[in-house]
Design a protein around this motif. Structure first.
Motif, PDB file in Angstrom:
ATOM      1  N   HIS A 361      -0.071   9.572 -23.545  1.00 53.25           N
ATOM      2  CA  HIS A 361       0.347  10.333 -22.133  1.00 53.25           C
ATOM      3  C   HIS A 361      -0.881   9.995 -21.229  1.00 53.25           C
ATOM      4  CE1 HIS A 361       1.215  13.418 -19.997  1.00 53.25           C
ATOM      5  NE2 HIS A 361       2.755  13.480 -20.089  1.00 53.25           N
ATOM      6  N   GLN A 362      -1.903  10.446 -20.994  1.00 50.35           N
ATOM      7  CA  GLN A 362      -2.576   9.775 -20.358  1.00 50.35           C
ATOM      8  C   GLN A 362      -3.104   8.944 -19.705  1.00 50.35           C
ATOM      9  OE1 GLN A 362      -4.802  13.611 -19.227  1.00 50.35           O
ATOM     10  NE2 GLN A 362      -2.634  14.562 -20.267  1.00 50.35           N
ATOM     11  N   ARG A 363      -2.895   8.106 -20.528  1.00 52.08           N
ATOM     12  CA  ARG A 363      -2.483   6.759 -20.124  1.00 52.08           C
ATOM     13  C   ARG A 363      -1.523   6.580 -19.022  1.00 52.08           C
ATOM     14  NH1 ARG A 363      -7.137   3.348 -21.760  1.00 52.08           N
ATOM     15  NH2 ARG A 363      -5.518   1.542 -20.775  1.00 52.08           N
ATOM     16  N   SER A 364      -0.629   6.963 -19.301  1.00 55.59           N
ATOM     17  CA  SER A 364       0.603   6.777 -18.562  1.00 55.59           C
ATOM     18  C   SER A 364       0.430   7.635 -17.322  1.00 55.59           C
ATOM     19  CB  SER A 364       1.890   7.380 -19.593  1.00 55.59           C
ATOM     20  OG  SER A 364       1.756   6.586 -20.795  1.00 55.59           O
ATOM     21  N   VAL A 365      -0.164   8.622 -16.992  1.00 56.00           N
ATOM     22  CA  VAL A 365       0.355   9.524 -16.006  1.00 56.00           C
ATOM     23  C   VAL A 365      -0.654   8.414 -15.173  1.00 56.00           C
ATOM     24  CG1 VAL A 365      -0.932  11.455 -15.256  1.00 56.00           C
ATOM     25  CG2 VAL A 365       0.636  11.451 -16.966  1.00 56.00           C
ATOM     26  N   ILE A 366      -2.476   8.036 -15.636  1.00 51.04           N
ATOM     27  CA  ILE A 366      -3.030   7.432 -14.519  1.00 51.04           C
ATOM     28  C   ILE A 366      -2.183   5.900 -14.201  1.00 51.04           C
ATOM     29  CG2 ILE A 366      -5.088   5.826 -14.740  1.00 51.04           C
ATOM     30  CD1 ILE A 366      -5.876   9.012 -14.913  1.00 51.04           C
ATOM     31  N   THR A 368       0.696   5.355 -13.573  1.00 47.90           N
ATOM     32  CA  THR A 368       1.896   5.987 -12.543  1.00 47.90           C
ATOM     33  C   THR A 368       0.969   6.872 -11.211  1.00 47.90           C
ATOM     34  OG1 THR A 368       3.569   7.350 -14.544  1.00 47.90           O
ATOM     35  CG2 THR A 368       3.025   7.869 -11.492  1.00 47.90           C
ATOM     36  N   VAL A 369       0.436   6.468 -11.293  1.00 44.38           N
ATOM     37  CA  VAL A 369      -0.486   7.165  -9.954  1.00 44.38           C
ATOM     38  C   VAL A 369      -1.517   6.092  -9.549  1.00 44.38           C
ATOM     39  CG1 VAL A 369      -3.130   7.702  -9.083  1.00 44.38           C
ATOM     40  CG2 VAL A 369      -2.024   9.402 -10.722  1.00 44.38           C
ATOM     41  N   LEU A 370      -1.632   4.761 -10.289  1.00 44.84           N
ATOM     42  CA  LEU A 370      -1.439   3.569  -9.508  1.00 44.84           C
ATOM     43  C   LEU A 370      -0.697   2.942  -9.106  1.00 44.84           C
ATOM     44  CD1 LEU A 370      -4.640   2.131 -12.707  1.00 44.84           C
ATOM     45  CD2 LEU A 370      -5.266   3.312 -10.187  1.00 44.84           C
ATOM     46  N   ASP A 371       0.114   2.965 -10.051  1.00 46.12           N
ATOM     47  CA  ASP A 371       1.664   2.378  -8.787  1.00 46.12           C
ATOM     48  C   ASP A 371       1.907   3.132  -7.614  1.00 46.12           C
ATOM     49  OD1 ASP A 371       1.986   0.454 -10.600  1.00 46.12           O
ATOM     50  OD2 ASP A 371       2.703   1.805 -12.639  1.00 46.12           O
ATOM     51  N   GLU A 372       1.488   4.359  -7.525  1.00 42.60           N
ATOM     52  CA  GLU A 372       1.806   5.149  -6.692  1.00 42.60           C
ATOM     53  C   GLU A 372       0.999   4.864  -5.129  1.00 42.60           C
ATOM     54  OE1 GLU A 372       1.886   8.866  -7.735  1.00 42.60           O
ATOM     55  OE2 GLU A 372       3.569   8.900  -7.946  1.00 42.60           O
ATOM     56  N   HIS A 373       0.014   4.417  -6.117  1.00 43.64           N
ATOM     57  CA  HIS A 373      -1.112   3.644  -4.710  1.00 43.64           C
ATOM     58  C   HIS A 373      -0.882   2.693  -4.211  1.00 43.64           C
ATOM     59  CE1 HIS A 373      -3.248   7.484  -4.907  1.00 43.64           C
ATOM     60  NE2 HIS A 373      -3.883   7.327  -4.102  1.00 43.64           N
ATOM     61  N   PHE A 374      -0.210   1.150  -5.331  1.00 42.09           N
ATOM     62  CA  PHE A 374       0.359   0.175  -4.504  1.00 42.09           C
ATOM     63  C   PHE A 374       0.869   0.222  -3.908  1.00 42.09           C
ATOM     64  CE2 PHE A 374      -1.308  -0.966  -9.322  1.00 42.09           C
ATOM     65  CZ  PHE A 374      -2.292  -1.652  -9.045  1.00 42.09           C
ATOM     66  N   PHE A 375       2.404   1.403  -4.516  1.00 39.00           N
ATOM     67  CA  PHE A 375       3.778   1.446  -3.675  1.00 39.00           C
ATOM     68  C   PHE A 375       2.934   1.633  -2.038  1.00 39.00           C
ATOM     69  CE2 PHE A 375       6.947   3.628  -2.055  1.00 39.00           C
ATOM     70  CZ  PHE A 375       8.257   2.386  -1.763  1.00 39.00           C
ATOM     71  N   ALA A 376       2.255   2.667  -1.944  1.00 37.56           N
ATOM     72  CA  ALA A 376       1.698   3.875  -0.564  1.00 37.56           C
ATOM     73  C   ALA A 376       1.353   2.311   0.588  1.00 37.56           C
ATOM     74  CB  ALA A 376       0.423   4.806  -1.090  1.00 37.56           C
ATOM     75  N   ALA A 377       0.069   1.059  -0.499  1.00 37.32           N
ATOM     76  CA  ALA A 377      -0.749   0.812   0.539  1.00 37.32           C
ATOM     77  C   ALA A 377       0.092  -0.755   0.956  1.00 37.32           C
ATOM     78  CB  ALA A 377      -1.421  -0.148  -1.086  1.00 37.32           C
ATOM     79  N   ALA A 378       1.602  -1.054   0.664  1.00 41.58           N
ATOM     80  CA  ALA A 378       2.526  -1.600   0.583  1.00 41.58           C
ATOM     81  C   ALA A 378       2.766  -1.113   1.730  1.00 41.58           C
ATOM     82  CB  ALA A 378       3.514  -2.714  -0.775  1.00 41.58           C
ATOM     83  N   THR A 379       3.188  -0.116   1.651  1.00 41.92           N
ATOM     84  CA  THR A 379       4.157   0.574   2.763  1.00 41.92           C
ATOM     85  C   THR A 379       3.441   0.323   4.033  1.00 41.92           C
ATOM     86  OG1 THR A 379       3.674   2.870   1.901  1.00 41.92           O
ATOM     87  CG2 THR A 379       5.480   1.809   1.355  1.00 41.92           C
ATOM     88  N   GLN A 380       2.130   0.083   4.009  1.00 45.77           N
ATOM     89  CA  GLN A 380       1.559  -0.252   5.682  1.00 45.77           C
ATOM     90  C   GLN A 380       1.869  -1.187   5.638  1.00 45.77           C
ATOM     91  OE1 GLN A 380      -2.684   0.943   5.093  1.00 45.77           O
ATOM     92  NE2 GLN A 380      -2.311   1.786   3.101  1.00 45.77           N
ATOM     93  N   TYR A 381       1.934  -2.233   5.632  1.00 46.96           N
ATOM     94  CA  TYR A 381       2.976  -3.355   5.851  1.00 46.96           C
ATOM     95  C   TYR A 381       4.154  -3.732   5.979  1.00 46.96           C
ATOM     96  CZ  TYR A 381      -2.085  -3.558   5.532  1.00 46.96           C
ATOM     97  OH  TYR A 381      -3.553  -3.052   5.487  1.00 46.96           O
ATOM     98  N   HIS A 382       4.886  -3.037   5.382  1.00 43.32           N
ATOM     99  CA  HIS A 382       6.599  -3.574   4.843  1.00 43.32           C
ATOM    100  C   HIS A 382       7.426  -1.942   5.015  1.00 43.32           C
ATOM    101  CE1 HIS A 382       5.330  -8.453   3.549  1.00 43.32           C
ATOM    102  NE2 HIS A 382       4.002  -6.225   2.628  1.00 43.32           N
ATOM    103  N   SER A 383       8.518  -2.221   6.231  1.00 43.05           N
ATOM    104  CA  SER A 383       8.854  -1.454   6.531  1.00 43.05           C
ATOM    105  C   SER A 383      10.261  -1.068   5.131  1.00 43.05           C
ATOM    106  CB  SER A 383       9.984  -1.509   7.422  1.00 43.05           C
ATOM    107  OG  SER A 383       8.761  -1.616   8.280  1.00 43.05           O
ATOM    108  N   PRO A 384      11.272   0.292   5.163  1.00 39.30           N
ATOM    109  CA  PRO A 384      12.378  -0.228   4.212  1.00 39.30           C
ATOM    110  C   PRO A 384      13.513  -0.496   4.336  1.00 39.30           C
ATOM    111  CG  PRO A 384      11.498   2.132   4.917  1.00 39.30           C
ATOM    112  CD  PRO A 384      10.412   1.419   5.283  1.00 39.30           C
ATOM    113  N   PRO A 385      13.321  -0.707   3.261  1.00 35.91           N
ATOM    114  CA  PRO A 385      15.157  -1.491   4.142  1.00 35.91           C
ATOM    115  C   PRO A 385      16.337  -0.601   4.432  1.00 35.91           C
ATOM    116  CG  PRO A 385      15.047  -1.921   1.665  1.00 35.91           C
ATOM    117  CD  PRO A 385      13.925  -0.851   2.116  1.00 35.91           C
TER     118      PRO A 385
END
Length: 465
Positions: A361-366, A368-385
């Protein structure tokens, strides 16, 4: 010391390779260490129920398959007696789960070796053709020899030989005539989803129509090979509840709790697909009642007497398997008494069941956090549809969707769960779609075709998903 092969001639190198090949072949052809075969007939036995969990995405479903599968099935891993097989140990499952579907409370019943005298463990008359029902590696592990005072530690023994993606949670002594399938009082499924683009209140309104006994032939996968003629099932509980706070990116995580006495093939995933259509605003909550109105005679008994007759299933894609979990299989208290290994269970840093699942479970939480940061990094350059759903919040309809600057029709992404979508430029309402053959027609075609090759018809499993 390693020879200097660079200075060797071609003939010397060839001779060396032949020498190495000869040694390798000699090692491979050595006689294996002899192990004394284990026969259950010479040991006490008892019938038990086992409750276990498994990660569905790692397996090709629960049930053992005769032919090859892309991934192993859960029963491929659990089946440890190749001689007796599932029938040899009296194996019965509570309900099947399909590829990708997980379980946190699956239950099977079977005969196993016992450390107690047979008459003490269970009063069972021994048969003349007993099969080997032992757990793999148990006979060879001297630390697992039966005790005259305590029962075998079934949880620890099984988890020691199973992969981390399958964990035995508890076991229960049961009567010889107990059936994991037929003694089950109800089955509880959970389907997890995010509220992104969905009106959850509309989904709950649609889910309310599921309560009670209905004909669910239009809310399941029709399989003529099973020759099912009765599609009536009873739903006791259908509730959507939040499981996480609202997030900025993916909305809030919700769970759809569905409890019923039994389920049809892919019934939960078909129900979720329809609920997603309702949540977007593409269908009204009454569509659920319409899909269950399969006989003209029943239309006047429903709360909405003017529902259309839908005696054949419309074509639509069921929801994704990943978020679906068989949460629990319920039994009468008089039938089962779930227990772990108690104080006899092995303890150690990260080695016992609790620590292992907590670590996963702890590894899954980590992750999830990593995926959230990947998504946040992408939103700096790509607008939502553009966000079209849910219509109840955007004020749009299928006929008022805006076109792009180039005059192109918008592409709608109807949710299917787990971040997957059914994309298309035009949405066709469910009741206007092409219909499948009537169940009676499909069953008869199979019966005189492929079914004529079988002497025995298949029987459906309760709790199939």
């Amino acid at each position: 010391m390693t020879p200097n092969y660079e200075s060797w001639s071609k003939e010397e190198l060839i001779a060396r390779l032949k020498e190495l090949e000869t040694k390798k072949h000699t090692k491979l052809t050595r006689s294996p260490t002899f192990k004394k075969p284990f026969h259950l007939s010479s040991h006490p036995k008892r019938k038990i129920a086992i409750k276990f969990c498994y990660s569905g995405w790692e397996y090709n479903g629960l049930a053992y398959q005769n032919g090859p599968t892309p991934l192993p099935t859960v029963e491929d891993v659990l089946l440890v007696d190749a001689t007796g097989g599932l029938d040899g140990c009296g194996w019965e499952r509570c309900g099947r789960t399909d590829r990708g579907v997980s379980a946190a409370g699956q239950v099977v019943s079977l005969w196993v070796r016992s450390a107690l005298p047979t008459e003490t463990a269970s009063k069972v008359a021994s048969s003349s053709d007993e099969e080997d029902l032992s757990t793999e590696d148990t006979p060879q592990n001297t630390s697992l020899q039966p005790s005259t005072k305590h029962e075998l530690r079934y949880v620890s023994i099984l988890n020691r030989v199973l992969p981390p993606t399958i964990r035995v949670l508890a076991w229960s002594p049961i009567s010889p005539d107990f059936s994991a399938r037929f003694n089950c009082k109800h089955r509880h499924y959970k389907y997890f989803f995010t509220s992104h683009g969905l009106d959850v209140s509309l989904m709950q309104s649609a889910a309310n129509h599921l309560i009670g006994e209905h004909d669910f032939r239009n809310l399941c996968k029709l399989d003529p090979g099973k020759q099912i003629t009765n599609f009536h099932r009873c739903v006791m509980h259908a509730q959507i509840n939040p499981v996480s706070p609202e997030s900025d990116s993916g909305g809030r995580v919700y769970v759809f709790d569905l409890v019923g006495s039994a389920f049809l093939y892919h019934q939960v995933r078909h129900i979720m697909a329809v609920l997603f259509m309702v949540g977007t605003g593409l269908e009204q909550p009454s569509i659920v009642s319409a899909l269950m109105n399969v006989f003209q005679a029943e239309s006047n008994t429903l709360p909405e007497p003017h529902l259309p007759l839908v005696d054949r299933k419309p074509e639509y894609q069921m929801a994704d398997a990943l978020p679906l979990m068989l949460w629990d299989c319920a039994y009468a208290d008089s039938d089962v008494t779930w227990q772990s290994d108690g104080n006899n269970a092995e303890k150690g840093t990260g080695s016992d069941l609790y620590h292992l699942l907590h670590s996963i479970h702890q590894r899954s939480v980590i992750h999830t956090v990593l995926d959230e940061h990947f998504f946040a990094a992408a939103t700096q350059y790509h607008s939502p549809p553009p966000q079209y759903f849910p219509f109840s919040q955007t004020g749009l309809t299928p006929h008022t969707l805006p076109h792009s600057n180039l005059g192109r029709e918008p592409v709608l992404g109807v949710p299917l769960g787990a971040g997957t979508y059914k994309r298309g430029a035009k949405y066709t309402p469910l009741l206007e779609r092409k219909r499948l053959d009537h169940v009676d027609v499909a069953n008869e075609r199979w019966r005189i075709g492929r079914g004529s090759k079988y002497n025995k018809q298949k029987t459906p499993d309760d709790g199939i998903e």
